[in-house]
Motif scaffolding. Structure first.
Motif, PDB file in Angstrom:
ATOM      1  N   ARG A   1       0.939  -1.313   0.282  1.00  0.00           N
ATOM      2  CA  ARG A   1      -0.323   0.088   0.231  1.00  0.00           C
ATOM      3  C   ARG A   1       0.825   1.430   0.374  1.00  0.00           C
ATOM      4  NH1 ARG A   1      -3.217  -3.180   3.713  1.00  0.00           N
ATOM      5  NH2 ARG A   1      -5.451  -3.171   2.946  1.00  0.00           N
ATOM      6  N   SER A   2       0.427   2.447  -0.316  1.00  0.00           N
ATOM      7  CA  SER A   2       1.537   3.471  -0.751  1.00  0.00           C
ATOM      8  C   SER A   2       1.306   4.373   0.073  1.00  0.00           C
ATOM      9  CB  SER A   2       1.708   3.366  -2.340  1.00  0.00           C
ATOM     10  OG  SER A   2       0.365   3.533  -3.077  1.00  0.00           O
ATOM     11  N   GLU A   3      -0.553   4.873  -0.031  1.00  0.00           N
ATOM     12  CA  GLU A   3      -0.716   6.124   1.048  1.00  0.00           C
ATOM     13  C   GLU A   3      -0.608   5.487   2.906  1.00  0.00           C
ATOM     14  OE1 GLU A   3      -4.927   7.575   0.057  1.00  0.00           O
ATOM     15  OE2 GLU A   3      -3.841   7.106  -2.395  1.00  0.00           O
ATOM     16  N   ILE A   4      -0.190   6.857   3.191  1.00  0.00           N
ATOM     17  CA  ILE A   4      -0.248   6.657   4.786  1.00  0.00           C
ATOM     18  C   ILE A   4      -1.799   5.953   4.622  1.00  0.00           C
ATOM     19  CG2 ILE A   4       0.391   8.030   7.263  1.00  0.00           C
ATOM     20  CD1 ILE A   4       2.733   9.222   4.879  1.00  0.00           C
ATOM     21  N   PRO A   5      -1.910   5.374   6.590  1.00  0.00           N
ATOM     22  CA  PRO A   5      -3.476   5.194   6.925  1.00  0.00           C
ATOM     23  C   PRO A   5      -3.444   5.822   8.306  1.00  0.00           C
ATOM     24  CG  PRO A   5      -1.706   3.819   7.932  1.00  0.00           C
ATOM     25  CD  PRO A   5      -0.785   4.399   6.564  1.00  0.00           C
TER      26      PRO A   5
ATOM     27  N   LEU B   1      -1.343   8.943   9.911  1.00  0.00           N
ATOM     28  CA  LEU B   1      -1.735   9.812  10.016  1.00  0.00           C
ATOM     29  C   LEU B   1      -1.919  10.562  11.109  1.00  0.00           C
ATOM     30  CD1 LEU B   1      -4.581  10.504   6.317  1.00  0.00           C
ATOM     31  CD2 LEU B   1      -1.950  10.827   6.530  1.00  0.00           C
TER      32      LEU B   1
ATOM     33  N   ASP C   1      -8.848   4.277   8.077  1.00  0.00           N
ATOM     34  CA  ASP C   1      -8.332   3.238   7.035  1.00  0.00           C
ATOM     35  C   ASP C   1      -8.100   1.810   7.616  1.00  0.00           C
ATOM     36  OD1 ASP C   1      -8.099   4.933   4.976  1.00  0.00           O
ATOM     37  OD2 ASP C   1      -6.665   5.635   5.857  1.00  0.00           O
TER      38      ASP C   1
END
Ligand code: UDP
Ligand code: MG
Length: 319
Positions: free
Chosen positions: A2-6, A42, A100
């Protein structure tokens, strides 16, 4: 990967935890802050406390924590519904609020909170369910240890392969939360669910500590209830065993009957079978009652599901 910071949510069920809850929240924020500084989650990550109808000051403490930090959210039940319902409520609430991924952890922080970092790492490797597995059961009493072991072994025998030594310390992804929505059952057995649902699953080991303060909130009866619910929610094997056992018993009875008739009419020596009669009566009476009990458990499960009462009722919610 996964690339997005959760955005992480941490759900904590609390029942009469006035001695623990404040320290627990502080310690969990230490973990959150450390993960934020490492750019792993986040900074709007939050803690969601579910007060399971506590009779002490737990809710006042939660309110104060919320007032000084909006990233502490929570809800209070109108009465005590038990830890599984509290966990469910937490998961459903954070699904509504948004996140997330979500970790559930006990309010006494017996589980090592720093393992959350490992959970997040596994989440980034695209796992949807990360189960925490305790390294040992040193902190449990002998009785609890053996009964837990028996429970896991029975469940495995019955075809529900929940991993040994997994408590309700786990991370699940948003996707898993959405899948949970599709399951309308009221008596949700979380440990069985995460096995059944079949999303990418992995485990992380962690150390168990002593309870921070106070005493265990589980009674023998509530543990038994949890175990029985686990079995009746996820396996119909006991019912099948009853049917198969009944069949063989009937066959046995038929053969014994044949033999008795044969002796009476052909050998003319109908035996004086008082002892046999009593023994068989007691044995079959016992077996029948036991089987009825098993069937009764399932009927009880049906009864509670059919009535479809709400899983829990929230009194107040702090978002
Ligand atoms: N708990 C709850 N409702 C209950 C019993 C327990 O919400 O009716 C919570 C409790 O506050 C704790 C977690 O469930 O956060 C686990 O309980 P506990 O630590 O007492 O269980 P143990 O570790 O002894 O199995
Ligand atoms: Mg505990």
């Amino acid at each position: 990967m996964r690339s997005e910071i959760p955005q992480l949510a941490i759900v904590v069920p609390c029942y009469n935890e006035e001695l623990c809850v404040k320290t627990t929240v502080e310690k969990l924020f230490e973990v959150i802050n450390s993960l934020v500084s490492k750019n792993k989650i986040l900074d709007n990550s939050y803690i969601y406390l579910v007060d399971d109808g506590s009779k002490d000051k737990t809710w006042n403490i939660i309110q104060n924590l919320h007032n000084s930090n909006p990233n502490v959210k929570g809800t209070k039940f109108i009465r005590n519904y038990g830890n599984q319902k509290a966990l469910m409520a937490g998961l459903e609430s954070v699904r509504e609020i948004g996140c997330d991924c979500v970790v559930t952890i006990d309010a006494d922080l017996q589980q090592d909170e720093w393992a959350i970092e490992k959970f997040i790492d596994k989440y980034m490797e695209e796992y949807d369910v990360v189960l925490g597995i305790r390294n040992n059961r040193k902190t449990d009493s002998f009785f609890k240890r053996t009964s837990a072991e028996m429970f896991y072994k029975t469940m495995n025998l019955l075809g529900v392969h929940i991993p040994m030594n997994h408590s309700d310390y786990r991370l699940i992804s948003r996707r898993t939360l959405e899948v949970m929505k599709l399951y309308p059952e009221k008596l949700f057995f979380l440990r069985g669910f995460f096995y059944e649902v079949g999303l990418p699953t992995t485990t992380v080991n962690f150390d168990v500590k002593e309870r921070m303060a106070g005493a265990s909130k589980f009674s023998f009866a509530s543990l038994m209830g949890l175990a029985l619910n686990g079995i009746t929610s996820y396996s119909i094997m006991p019912l099948r065993c009853v049917a198969v056992g009944g069949f063989f018993m009937a066959l046995f009875g038929f053969l014994v009957g044949l033999e008795t008739v044969f002796e009476k009419f052909f050998l003319h020596n109908s035996p004086n079978g008082w002892t046999t009669t009593i023994v068989l009566m007691c044995m079959f009476g016992g077996i029948q009652l036991f089987c009825l009990g098993i069937i009764g458990e399932y009927i009880g499960q049906l009864y509670r599901e059919v009535k479809s009462r709400p899983r829990y009722i929230k009194d107040i919610e702090l978002k």
